[in-house]
Structures are given as structure tokens and as C-alpha cells.
Design an enzyme around this catalytic site. Structure first.
Site, PDB file in Angstrom:
ATOM      1  N   GLU A 131      45.309  64.238  66.050  1.00 32.88           N
ATOM      2  CA  GLU A 131      45.939  65.300  66.822  1.00 32.88           C
ATOM      3  C   GLU A 131      44.916  65.952  67.745  1.00 32.88           C
ATOM      4  OE1 GLU A 131      49.748  66.740  64.250  1.00 32.88           O
ATOM      5  OE2 GLU A 131      47.863  67.767  63.791  1.00 32.88           O
ATOM      6  N   CYS A 144      40.945  71.113  72.219  1.00 30.22           N
ATOM      7  CA  CYS A 144      40.355  70.906  70.898  1.00 30.22           C
ATOM      8  C   CYS A 144      40.474  69.422  70.558  1.00 30.22           C
ATOM      9  CB  CYS A 144      41.086  71.771  69.876  1.00 30.22           C
ATOM     10  SG  CYS A 144      40.362  71.741  68.232  1.00 30.22           S
ATOM     11  N   CYS A 151      38.906  63.493  57.186  1.00 31.90           N
ATOM     12  CA  CYS A 151      37.645  64.219  57.007  1.00 31.90           C
ATOM     13  C   CYS A 151      37.172  64.026  55.567  1.00 31.90           C
ATOM     14  CB  CYS A 151      37.861  65.703  57.303  1.00 31.90           C
ATOM     15  SG  CYS A 151      36.335  66.673  57.412  1.00 31.90           S
ATOM     16  N   CYS A 155      37.171  71.082  52.850  1.00 34.30           N
ATOM     17  CA  CYS A 155      37.134  72.544  52.886  1.00 34.30           C
ATOM     18  C   CYS A 155      38.479  73.061  52.380  1.00 34.30           C
ATOM     19  CB  CYS A 155      36.863  73.039  54.302  1.00 34.30           C
ATOM     20  SG  CYS A 155      35.242  72.525  54.938  1.00 34.30           S
ATOM     21  N   CYS A 158      41.338  74.313  54.771  1.00 34.80           N
ATOM     22  CA  CYS A 158      41.617  73.480  55.936  1.00 34.80           C
ATOM     23  C   CYS A 158      42.617  72.376  55.596  1.00 34.80           C
ATOM     24  CB  CYS A 158      40.313  72.871  56.459  1.00 34.80           C
ATOM     25  SG  CYS A 158      40.517  71.819  57.912  1.00 34.80           S
ATOM     26  N   CYS A 389      43.840  76.598  64.224  1.00 34.16           N
ATOM     27  CA  CYS A 389      42.616  76.207  63.527  1.00 34.16           C
ATOM     28  C   CYS A 389      42.904  75.920  62.056  1.00 34.16           C
ATOM     29  CB  CYS A 389      41.573  77.330  63.619  1.00 34.16           C
ATOM     30  SG  CYS A 389      40.869  77.548  65.246  1.00 34.16           S
TER      31      CYS A 389
END
Length: 416
Positions: A131, A144, A151, A155, A158, A389
Site C-alpha cells: 500500500e 508515504c 515487516c 511493533c 502497528c 500511520c
């Protein structure tokens, strides 16, 4: 509420795209031709030489192709009108300028845009999705960009961290995200922005780049470096290094190298002022604790009051948002040319946190502002399309998560 997008072609050279949320036909098998997008100037010159371009013409052809690719945004060699027709055909046989497939395009009620892009299989792999988000603001438009599919950092606040790492994106795939955004926003010469689009009234639609999408950029260093070298080139995409920000969760050994070899602005996903809490929020902290991370920031090449490091701090209710936390943050950053971005937490399905109350965020902001740090509160953008975010994740992974949840509910209902 998300707004459906008018899917008219905005750049006459750009490929068509499916309506919001709809998938288009699958891409064909892997193209054997060499992609030119994402090659550095040196790599492009070497590819042209290998393709049989006479050595005395290589520099000229390299400059011509470079400007057509990155300044004009063409997607076909036929559009390169200052190159002879027979040479264009020769180039088309050997090289490709293909864009990724746009699976879906969404527009938030606040004007934020999100594209789900699908890249073809690489070698024995499968097609992958990432994305990319465009955030229009007064006087600038920020894109962005993702650096990995998934990933490894997990985290806890996230959404992307709930998706396992599939692979690194290539330099081509990183640069292609920027070209697609410029296509769709009419940011190439002769392009037209979508009717009613929220973009800056003056200047370029894409004026700023942040490596802050899916993935950890410093775990894909070589490809990120090559891509940003292309993006910063003054005769192509031409985004100044001072308008490019690389965000890292704190891969300490790579921070100095990023400053020396890439030379863009640095952002640190900090989010906590104590190691015990940061270990939970950003598990990478167990390997590179706060003291080591901040020392690397003090030594970041080029850091100064004119080139401050941005520290990102997500506001989590009852977790890291007290006045004591704000005062500890000020103390931690003492001596580092820095600014602080306070990010109200953006919820996602299954997230274990809540956003801090607005009064709490303002109190926190006042404390760090009085200490001399610019700490704008980043108003949530694109929440209604999961584009804010910490909310990015490939749609395939979201679909699989929904299927797992549905299966779990079905099993629970049967008592098995």
C-alpha cells in the site's frame, strides 16, 4: 466515509485502473525484459551499452531516456519522440517500462488517497501487494512509500507489524510507487489531476516523500538507497533530499551509513522514553536500546538545527502519554537537533490500544513545545480507509485475517 474515485485516465501515458476496491485482471507471467525503472544512471548506461548502443551515444541516450521516464512519466518507448523509431523498437524488445497493477484506489473523506499495488512474481516467488498513501496538506503533498512487503519488527501498535515479512521491494518497485502516484495525480507535464482532488494549489502534487509505509527501510538498505538516488536526481523526479524522509524503528548500525550514503532527512519511531516500555512497543529496542539509538542520532551525518531529526511518538491512552513521559522525552532529546511529531493512535481491527484523549495530547504537546521542540500534533488522516500511520497492510493479508477470524467464530459456535 470513503469517497469512490473517478477512474478516468489522468495521464494519457498511464495504464487504466480498476474501480475502488475492485481487482483487475492478473498480470501475465514474469516479463523477461529488463525493467529500466529504478536503475541508477550508471546502471542505465551499462544496460544501454550491453544492448548495443554505441559507446559514444550512451550518455546522450541515457539522458534522453532518464528525462522521459522520470520527468515526463512515459510508459512506452513510442512516446520518446526524440529517439529514432527503429531504436525505440530495439529498446522495447529488450527493456520494459511497466507500472505495477493498481488493484484498488481509495479516497478518504479528508482527501487522503491510498493505492493497493500488485507487483509481478520475481523468480520462483508469487505476486506481492503493498500500500502507498498520498496525504495532501496546505502547501505540500506527501507520499508515504513502502520498502518491504510486510515487516519483521512486530511493533505492537502497528497494523503492518501483524503481517509477516514476505520480501524486500526492489529499487524498481520503490520508484514505481512514486511514478504511479504522479500518474494518478496528474503530476507529470501534461497530466490532469482528478476532478475535485485535494492537492496543493501551487507547485507539485507530490512534493515530499517519506519512507514510512510498510516495512523497515534500513533492512532493505541497498534498494532504498538506489531508489532514493533516482528520486533525488535533479533531472528526473527531482525531489530534494531535504524533502525526503527515511523513517526507521532504530536499526542503529545502519543509521550513520544512511546519513553518509543517502543523505536524506531522518525520522525515528521512538514512542517511549523507557527501555522496558519500548521493548514492548518496538521489540527492536531489545537489540538496540534507547541510549544506543540516541547516540547514533547525535552522530547522524549532517544533523544540525537546519536539518533536525524527527522523533515520532504515537499517543497511547494510559501507556506513554503522561506529563512525566513528556518531561522525560524532553530530557532524553537534550543536545540533539530535533523536532517531535505527536501521532494520535490510529486504531485497526484487533488493536490492543486506544488513542489518548485530546486534552492529554495537548498537555503533552505544551510541555515539549515549552522546551523548544516543535511538536505539531499530526491530525489523523485517512482513518476511514485504513491509510493512517500504523494502519497499512496488504489487502491479501487483511482478507486472510478476516477468514481466520470467521473460521474461529464458526468453530467456537459449533463447540469444537
Amino acid at each position: 466515509m470513503a469517497i469512490a474515485l473517478d477512474i478516468a485516465r489522468l495521464n494519457p501515458n498511464a495504464p487504466p485502473v480498476a474501480a475502488t476496491g475492485a481487482a483487475v485482471a492478473a498480470m501475465p507471467d514474469e516479463d523477461p525484459r529488463l525493467p529500466l525503472i529504478g536503475l541508477t544512471r550508471e546502471q542505465l548506461g551499462a544496460a544501454l551499452l550491453e544492448a548495443g548502443i554505441p559507446p559514444r551515444q550512451v550518455n546522450m541516450r541515457e539522458n534522453q531516456i532518464w528525462q522521459w521516464l522520470y520527468h515526463r512519466g512515459v510508459t512506452s518507448f513510442d512516446a520518446m519522440t526524440n529517439i529514432a523509431k527503429d531504436l525505440r523498437a530495439q529498446l522495447a524488445e529488450r527493456f520494459t517500462l511497466a507500472r505495477p497493477e493498481i488493484v484498488a484506489e481509495q479516497v478518504s473523506s479528508d482527501g487522503t488517497r491510498k493505492w493497493l499495488m500488485r507487483f509481478p512474481a520475481r523468480g520462483a516467488g508469487k505476486p506481492v501487494e503493498v500500500e502507498t498513501v498520498y496525504i495532501p496538506e496546505e502547501g505540500r503533498g506527501t507520499l508515504c512509500v513502502s520498502s518491504q512487503v510486510g515487516c519483521t519488527l512486530t511493533c505492537s501498535f502497528c497494523h503492518t507489524g501483524t503481517q509477516t515479512l514476505v520480501r524486500n521491494l526492489t529499487a524498481e518497485e520503490i520508484v514505481a510507487q512514486i511514478l504511479v502516484a504522479r500518474d494518478r495525480l496528474g503530476d507529470h507535464p501534461g497530466g490532469a489531476a482528478p476532478e475535485g482532488a485535494a492537492i496543493p494549489t501551487e507547485g507539485r502534487a507530490v512534493s515530499n516523500i517519506v519512507m514510512m509505509g510498510m516495512g523497515e527501510p534500513l533492512y532493505n538498505f541497498d534498494n532504498v538507497k538506489a531508489a532514493l538516488t533516482v528520486v533525488a536526481d535533479g533531472e528526473g523526479v527531482a525531489v530534494s533530499r531535504r524533502r525526503i524522509t527515511l523513517s526507521t524503528s532504530g536499526v542503529v548500525p545502519m543509521i550513520e551509513r544512511a546519513g553518509a550514503e543517502i543523505g536524506v532527512m531522518l525520522a525515528i519511531s521512538l514512542h517511549a522514553v523507557r527501555d522496558d516500555l519500548r521493548d514492548e512497543l518496538v521489540p527492536l529496542n531489545r537489540k538496540y536500546p534507547i541510549a544506543e539509538l540516541l547516540e547514533a542520532c547525535r552522530n547522524y551525518p549532517g544533523v544540525s538545527n537546519a536539518r533536525r531529526i524527527t522523533f515520532e511518538y504515537v499517543m497511547l491512552k494510559g501507556v506513554n502519554d503522561s506529563p512525566a513521559d513528556a518531561k522525560a522525552l524532553v530530557k532524553l532529546l537534550r543536545g540533539i537537533p530535533a523536532k517531535i511529531n505527536l501521532i494520535p493512535f490510529n486504531p485497526w481491527p484487533g488493536s490492543p490500544y486506544e488513542c489518548s484523549d485530546w486534552e492529554t495530547i495537548e498537555t503533552f504537546s505544551d510541555i515539549v513545545n515549552r522546551a523548544g521542540y516543535a511538536s505539531p500534533i499530526r491530525t489523523p488522516r485517512g482513518r476511514d480507509i485504513l491509510a493512517a500511520c500504523g494502519q497499512l497492510k496488504s489487502e491479501t493479508q487483511r482478507m486472510r485475517a478476516r477468514e481466520r477470524m470467521a473460521l474461529g467464530a464458526m468453530v467456537a459456535g459449533t463447540g469444537e
